[in-house]
Design a protein around this motif. Sequence first.
Motif, PDB file in Angstrom:
ATOM      1  N   SER A 161       0.824  -1.215   0.000  1.00 27.34           N
ATOM      2  CA  SER A 161       0.000   0.000   0.000  1.00 27.34           C
ATOM      3  C   SER A 161       0.856   1.261   0.000  1.00 27.34           C
ATOM      4  O   SER A 161       0.465   2.278  -0.581  1.00 27.34           O
ATOM      5  N   THR A 162       2.036   1.223   0.644  1.00 25.86           N
ATOM      6  CA  THR A 162       2.911   2.398   0.666  1.00 25.86           C
ATOM      7  C   THR A 162       3.372   2.744  -0.750  1.00 25.86           C
ATOM      8  O   THR A 162       3.298   3.904  -1.174  1.00 25.86           O
ATOM      9  N   TRP A 163       3.852   1.736  -1.485  1.00 27.18           N
ATOM     10  CA  TRP A 163       4.277   1.981  -2.869  1.00 27.18           C
ATOM     11  C   TRP A 163       3.091   2.471  -3.699  1.00 27.18           C
ATOM     12  O   TRP A 163       3.237   3.390  -4.519  1.00 27.18           O
ATOM     13  N   GLY A 164       1.928   1.858  -3.495  1.00 20.23           N
ATOM     14  CA  GLY A 164       0.748   2.245  -4.268  1.00 20.23           C
ATOM     15  C   GLY A 164       0.360   3.693  -4.049  1.00 20.23           C
ATOM     16  O   GLY A 164       0.044   4.425  -4.993  1.00 20.23           O
ATOM     17  N   GLN A 165       0.390   4.147  -2.789  1.00 21.91           N
ATOM     18  CA  GLN A 165       0.036   5.538  -2.508  1.00 21.91           C
ATOM     19  C   GLN A 165       1.050   6.500  -3.112  1.00 21.91           C
ATOM     20  O   GLN A 165       0.684   7.551  -3.666  1.00 21.91           O
ATOM     21  N   LEU A 166       2.333   6.142  -3.032  1.00 27.20           N
ATOM     22  CA  LEU A 166       3.361   6.990  -3.644  1.00 27.20           C
ATOM     23  C   LEU A 166       3.176   7.059  -5.156  1.00 27.20           C
ATOM     24  O   LEU A 166       3.319   8.133  -5.757  1.00 27.20           O
ATOM     25  N   MET A 167       2.843   5.920  -5.786  1.00 28.35           N
ATOM     26  CA  MET A 167       2.685   5.897  -7.241  1.00 28.35           C
ATOM     27  C   MET A 167       1.535   6.780  -7.684  1.00 28.35           C
ATOM     28  O   MET A 167       1.644   7.506  -8.685  1.00 28.35           O
ATOM     29  N   VAL A 168       0.434   6.735  -6.953  1.00 29.38           N
ATOM     30  CA  VAL A 168      -0.706   7.598  -7.309  1.00 29.38           C
ATOM     31  C   VAL A 168      -0.295   9.067  -7.209  1.00 29.38           C
ATOM     32  O   VAL A 168      -0.611   9.889  -8.083  1.00 29.38           O
ATOM     33  N   GLN A 169       0.428   9.428  -6.136  1.00 30.47           N
ATOM     34  CA  GLN A 169       0.877  10.815  -5.983  1.00 30.47           C
ATOM     35  C   GLN A 169       1.821  11.219  -7.105  1.00 30.47           C
ATOM     36  O   GLN A 169       1.724  12.334  -7.637  1.00 30.47           O
ATOM     37  N   ASN A 170       2.739  10.315  -7.487  1.00 31.82           N
ATOM     38  CA  ASN A 170       3.701  10.656  -8.538  1.00 31.82           C
ATOM     39  C   ASN A 170       3.062  10.667  -9.921  1.00 31.82           C
ATOM     40  O   ASN A 170       3.560  11.349 -10.820  1.00 31.82           O
ATOM     41  N   TRP A 171       1.990   9.893 -10.120  1.00 33.24           N
ATOM     42  CA  TRP A 171       1.243  10.010 -11.383  1.00 33.24           C
ATOM     43  C   TRP A 171       0.522  11.351 -11.436  1.00 33.24           C
ATOM     44  O   TRP A 171       0.521  12.010 -12.479  1.00 33.24           O
ATOM     45  N   ASP A 172      -0.079  11.749 -10.335  1.00 33.45           N
ATOM     46  CA  ASP A 172      -0.799  13.025 -10.328  1.00 33.45           C
ATOM     47  C   ASP A 172       0.152  14.213 -10.491  1.00 33.45           C
ATOM     48  O   ASP A 172      -0.198  15.218 -11.109  1.00 33.45           O
ATOM     49  N   ARG A 173       1.374  14.089  -9.906  1.00 35.20           N
ATOM     50  CA  ARG A 173       2.350  15.183  -9.985  1.00 35.20           C
ATOM     51  C   ARG A 173       3.704  14.609 -10.408  1.00 35.20           C
ATOM     52  O   ARG A 173       4.656  14.545  -9.614  1.00 35.20           O
ATOM     53  N   PRO A 174       3.835  14.176 -11.671  1.00 42.04           N
ATOM     54  CA  PRO A 174       5.073  13.531 -12.130  1.00 42.04           C
ATOM     55  C   PRO A 174       6.193  14.554 -12.341  1.00 42.04           C
ATOM     56  O   PRO A 174       5.931  15.761 -12.445  1.00 42.04           O
TER      57      PRO A 174
ATOM     58  N   GLY B 226      -4.244  -4.611  -7.433  1.00 47.89           N
ATOM     59  CA  GLY B 226      -3.475  -5.839  -7.579  1.00 47.89           C
ATOM     60  C   GLY B 226      -2.089  -5.533  -8.093  1.00 47.89           C
ATOM     61  O   GLY B 226      -1.367  -4.709  -7.538  1.00 47.89           O
ATOM     62  N   ASN B 227      -1.693  -6.176  -9.203  1.00 44.53           N
ATOM     63  CA  ASN B 227      -0.375  -5.928  -9.778  1.00 44.53           C
ATOM     64  C   ASN B 227      -0.465  -5.031 -11.011  1.00 44.53           C
ATOM     65  O   ASN B 227       0.317  -5.148 -11.953  1.00 44.53           O
ATOM     66  N   ALA B 228      -1.444  -4.126 -10.997  1.00 41.69           N
ATOM     67  CA  ALA B 228      -1.624  -3.217 -12.132  1.00 41.69           C
ATOM     68  C   ALA B 228      -1.806  -1.789 -11.648  1.00 41.69           C
ATOM     69  O   ALA B 228      -2.344  -1.549 -10.569  1.00 41.69           O
ATOM     70  N   PHE B 229      -1.325  -0.846 -12.467  1.00 44.64           N
ATOM     71  CA  PHE B 229      -1.640   0.568 -12.256  1.00 44.64           C
ATOM     72  C   PHE B 229      -2.697   0.932 -13.286  1.00 44.64           C
ATOM     73  O   PHE B 229      -2.436   0.906 -14.491  1.00 44.64           O
ATOM     74  N   VAL B 230      -3.898   1.209 -12.799  1.00 39.02           N
ATOM     75  CA  VAL B 230      -5.055   1.377 -13.676  1.00 39.02           C
ATOM     76  C   VAL B 230      -5.239   2.848 -14.030  1.00 39.02           C
ATOM     77  O   VAL B 230      -5.336   3.701 -13.140  1.00 39.02           O
ATOM     78  N   LEU B 231      -5.292   3.140 -15.329  1.00 37.96           N
ATOM     79  CA  LEU B 231      -5.635   4.469 -15.821  1.00 37.96           C
ATOM     80  C   LEU B 231      -7.105   4.423 -16.235  1.00 37.96           C
ATOM     81  O   LEU B 231      -7.448   3.851 -17.267  1.00 37.96           O
ATOM     82  N   ASN B 232      -7.956   4.999 -15.425  1.00 37.83           N
ATOM     83  CA  ASN B 232      -9.399   4.910 -15.652  1.00 37.83           C
ATOM     84  C   ASN B 232      -9.890   6.210 -16.282  1.00 37.83           C
ATOM     85  O   ASN B 232     -10.376   7.105 -15.607  1.00 37.83           O
TER      86      ASN B 232
ATOM     87  N   PRO C   3      -4.118  13.825 -14.595  1.00 32.99           N
ATOM     88  CA  PRO C   3      -4.023  13.502 -13.159  1.00 32.99           C
ATOM     89  C   PRO C   3      -5.384  13.086 -12.608  1.00 32.99           C
ATOM     90  O   PRO C   3      -6.429  13.476 -13.137  1.00 32.99           O
ATOM     91  N   GLY C   4      -5.338  12.258 -11.564  1.00 34.49           N
ATOM     92  CA  GLY C   4      -6.580  11.850 -10.914  1.00 34.49           C
ATOM     93  C   GLY C   4      -7.210  10.595 -11.474  1.00 34.49           C
ATOM     94  O   GLY C   4      -8.213  10.122 -10.937  1.00 34.49           O
ATOM     95  N   ILE C   5      -6.635  10.021 -12.553  1.00 32.54           N
ATOM     96  CA  ILE C   5      -7.251   8.826 -13.141  1.00 32.54           C
ATOM     97  C   ILE C   5      -6.510   7.547 -12.757  1.00 32.54           C
ATOM     98  O   ILE C   5      -6.938   6.460 -13.122  1.00 32.54           O
ATOM     99  N   GLY C   6      -5.404   7.668 -12.024  1.00 32.83           N
ATOM    100  CA  GLY C   6      -4.578   6.507 -11.733  1.00 32.83           C
ATOM    101  C   GLY C   6      -4.863   5.899 -10.369  1.00 32.83           C
ATOM    102  O   GLY C   6      -5.128   6.602  -9.397  1.00 32.83           O
ATOM    103  N   SER C   7      -4.810   4.574 -10.294  1.00 35.05           N
ATOM    104  CA  SER C   7      -4.948   3.859  -9.028  1.00 35.05           C
ATOM    105  C   SER C   7      -4.280   2.497  -9.168  1.00 35.05           C
ATOM    106  O   SER C   7      -4.134   1.981 -10.269  1.00 35.05           O
ATOM    107  N   VAL C   8      -3.852   1.943  -8.021  1.00 31.81           N
ATOM    108  CA  VAL C   8      -3.234   0.620  -8.018  1.00 31.81           C
ATOM    109  C   VAL C   8      -4.286  -0.421  -7.692  1.00 31.81           C
ATOM    110  O   VAL C   8      -5.043  -0.272  -6.727  1.00 31.81           O
TER     111      VAL C   8
END
Length: 298
Positions: free
Chosen positions: A194-207, A223-229, A216-221
């Motif tokens: 969950s720590t990596w997942g939260q960091l990844m969402v933040q870095n997708w929103d503000r790369p 399972g083993n995928a980063f989903v762009l919704n 920004p705002g469409i990414g979430s983790v």
Amino acid sequence: MTSAFISYSHQDQELVRSVAEHLQADGFHVWLDEWDLKVGDSLIERISEAIDQVDFVVAFISNASRDSQWCRKEVSLAMTGELAAKGVKVLPVRIEGAQMPPTLVDKFFLDATGLDAMGIKERLARDMAAHISPSRIIPTRRTKPQPAVPSKAEDGPIRIVGIDAQGITAPRNDGTPGSALYRVPVLLSRRPDSTWGQLMVQNWDRPPQFSTMHRPGIGSVSGNAFVLNGTTLQEVERYHLDTLQLAVAETNKQYDEIMRRHKAQADAEAEARRKHEMSVASALDRLATRFDSSSSDS
């Protein structure tokens, strides 16, 4: 941001809406049908997507929800996701003293008898935080040390390895803004915590860098995928892949630093315990000598 999908009967709407508003005010992302469903949405598809992406499903169980076909379907989807280790955790809330459905019979539930919306929110917020970062962790069983083995390649930094073709959804294409966009799951080399997942969402929103097509705002983790919704494969190919690579690299860097600090803290605590134990042992030895002397004198 911790996220929660709320399953409920519309006969309980007033209480549930109040709980959801309190959770939102506390910084939780709450998925509620009256807030997130739009005219023309496929109910099964949107609800399945939401349950697949959130951290928790809060299921309000009342006499009305037990009789609701949609509530039963939502709870079933949530339990399937939990049993399949997709990361979702089901939190039942019993209201009106309702009998728990068979799918939740072995779940510890929150009995909301006598609680108002704020009281329910406080209990849910506390327990969700405890699930995300448990304060009482059972120590690992002490076992005989095993010979060290070389680490596997998949134990290294997380990488992007492809696209989950089965997880790509279809666009609505109904002429409304954004209806040509759809869900694209980008596969990672392994399931992150969950720590990596939260960091990844933040870095997708503000790369570190991004194109004019960045969303920004469409990414979430999940399972083993980063989903762009809310994108297309063409956008991923032309614009988002470079941004994703940068976000993953930055996330790995930040995650390694966090893990390094945690290890340093754990090592320091272990050393402090070792010194304390040595000090106690030394003091006990000195006291034992004095007790022996006293016995000889008497």
